[in-house]
Design an enzyme around this catalytic site. Structure first.
Site, mmCIF file in Angstrom:
data_model
loop_
_atom_site.group_PDB
_atom_site.id
_atom_site.type_symbol
_atom_site.label_atom_id
_atom_site.label_comp_id
_atom_site.label_asym_id
_atom_site.label_seq_id
_atom_site.Cartn_x
_atom_site.Cartn_y
_atom_site.Cartn_z
ATOM 1 N N THR A 168 0.768 -1.233 0.000
ATOM 2 C CA THR A 168 0.000 0.000 0.000
ATOM 3 C C THR A 168 0.803 1.289 0.000
ATOM 4 O OG1 THR A 168 -0.040 0.086 2.394
ATOM 5 C CG2 THR A 168 -1.760 -1.158 1.340
ATOM 6 N N VAL A 169 0.128 2.346 -0.429
ATOM 7 C CA VAL A 169 0.473 3.702 -0.027
ATOM 8 C C VAL A 169 -0.622 4.140 0.931
ATOM 9 C CG1 VAL A 169 1.592 4.183 -2.224
ATOM 10 C CG2 VAL A 169 -0.804 4.809 -1.928
#
Length: 364
Positions: free
Chosen positions: A196-197
């Site tokens: 993820t970001v």
């Protein structure tokens, strides 16, 4: 990063973002840093223009998704079938919205936010409860019905993501027993792109929000939904009697899901001071020392966390924390009253144990 933050009556807002826990290439660091700065500035502009925490979080993550270097939105890892399938979620103190295994959405976080926003509008026609989590074609249909534009899924693929996909797809076809060994020993930037970001936000009214977005693991099975979309796993935001907390996590999705990672970290940190020793104890108990299968897989994680406490005199103190056990984690943060973004490339400790940074900023 644990940051001691104090505010006065005229409260300031705060935003922090990360571009994934893994191994960021040295050659790409300038572009990562520029992306982090743009994401923070976008979120801060939103807060200064009166937007709430979830709106600012959505806008910041959209900037991260637009960067082809991140494993979110455009340029994400490809599935085993060669497609981009994205997951995203966003949460504030009232609602949660998420989408999983969705194709053809340029900014997946905008669709997740639209679900969150719809829930706040009340029941749908006929007294139906609005959805908080949609996947696949159903999510695309909902996007079309709510004026969220679709794009050709091929537009989500970049030359780099296609090259990486073809490289490791060939390895799978060569010899299954040797593939895992080859991928691990190469230790490339591509195989270290762990999901993820994300972002965490406090607005001027003290509301908190968190968001996560991901293209998932390389060569994942089509239809696989990772932790970034799962409730309590990819992000968490909550206001309790004693404090408010927001968390955004990255890492080995299947293990993060099995530990409800973001919620578990939030629950643990709400009761204790944020010190390196207590954080290590919590991570060991919640995640690293838990029995999970397959036992031969690495348990990677990284997260950023905000903890805000409102004192009896209505002053606010906030701690900001970043921790990871991956080679690197690149983060940035700033307040609504600052003109520059602070960026930090956090690197794994030389002894290989998890890394926790402690800094100090002040909201005035």
């Amino acid at each position: 990063m644990a940051d001691a933050i104090e505010t006065e009556t005229n409260y300031a807002g705060f935003i922090a973002v990360h571009v994934g826990a893994g191994l960021q290439s040295q050659a790409r660091l300038p572009r990562y840093r520029e992306t982090i700065k743009r994401a923070c500035l976008q979120g801060i502009r939103a807060l200064n223009n009166g937007k709430n925490a979830s709106e600012a979080a959505c806008m910041a993550v959209a900037v991260l998704e637009d960067c082809p270097l991140t494993n979110a939105g455009i340029g994400s890892n490809l599935t085993l079938d060669g497609n981009v399938e994205c997951d995203a979620s966003i949460m504030d103190e009232e609602s949660y919205g998420a989408i999983g295994a969705v194709t053809g959405i340029k900014n997946p976080i905008t669709l997740a936010w639209a679900l969150l926003h719809t829930q706040k509008q009340g029941l749908l026609d006929g007294g139906r409860i609005p959805p908080c989590f949609l996947v696949g074609d159903g999510a695309k249909q909902w996007a079309q019905q709510n004026d969220i534009p679709l794009v050709d899924n091929q537009a989500m693929t970049t030359e780099n993501s296609k090259f990486t996909y073809e490289k490791y797809k060939r390895k799978l076809n060569e010899n299954a027993s040797e593939t895992t060994k080859k991928i691990k020993t190469e230790n490339s930037d591509d195989t270290e792109r762990l999901d993820t970001v994300g972002t965490i936000v406090i607005d001027r009214h003290g509301n908190v929000a968190a968001a996560a977005s991901s293209g998932g693991i390389l060569l994942k099975h089509s239809g696989r939904v990772g932790h970034s979309a799962m409730f309590g796993c990819g992000c968490w935001a909550e206001r309790k009697d004693s404090c408010s907390i927001a968390v955004a996590s990255s890492g080995t999705g299947e293990f993060l899901m099995k530990s409800l990672f973001s919620k578990s970290i939030s629950d643990a940190c709400s009761n204790d001071d944020l010190t390196p020793d207590t954080i290590r104890d919590h991570i060991n108990h919640i995640f690293l020392n838990r029995t999970m299968t397959p036992t031969n897989a690495e348990k990677y994680f990284g997260f950023i966390l905000l903890k805000m406490i409102t004192n009896e005199n209505q002053s606010r103190s906030v701690e900001f924390l970043c921790a990871h056990n991956t080679q690197t984690m690149f983060v940035g943060y700033m307040t609504t009253k600052q003109s520059k973004v602070t960026t930090c490339l956090s690197e794994l400790q030389s002894n290989g144990s998890l890394t926790i940074h402690i800094d100090s900023v002040r909201l005035t």
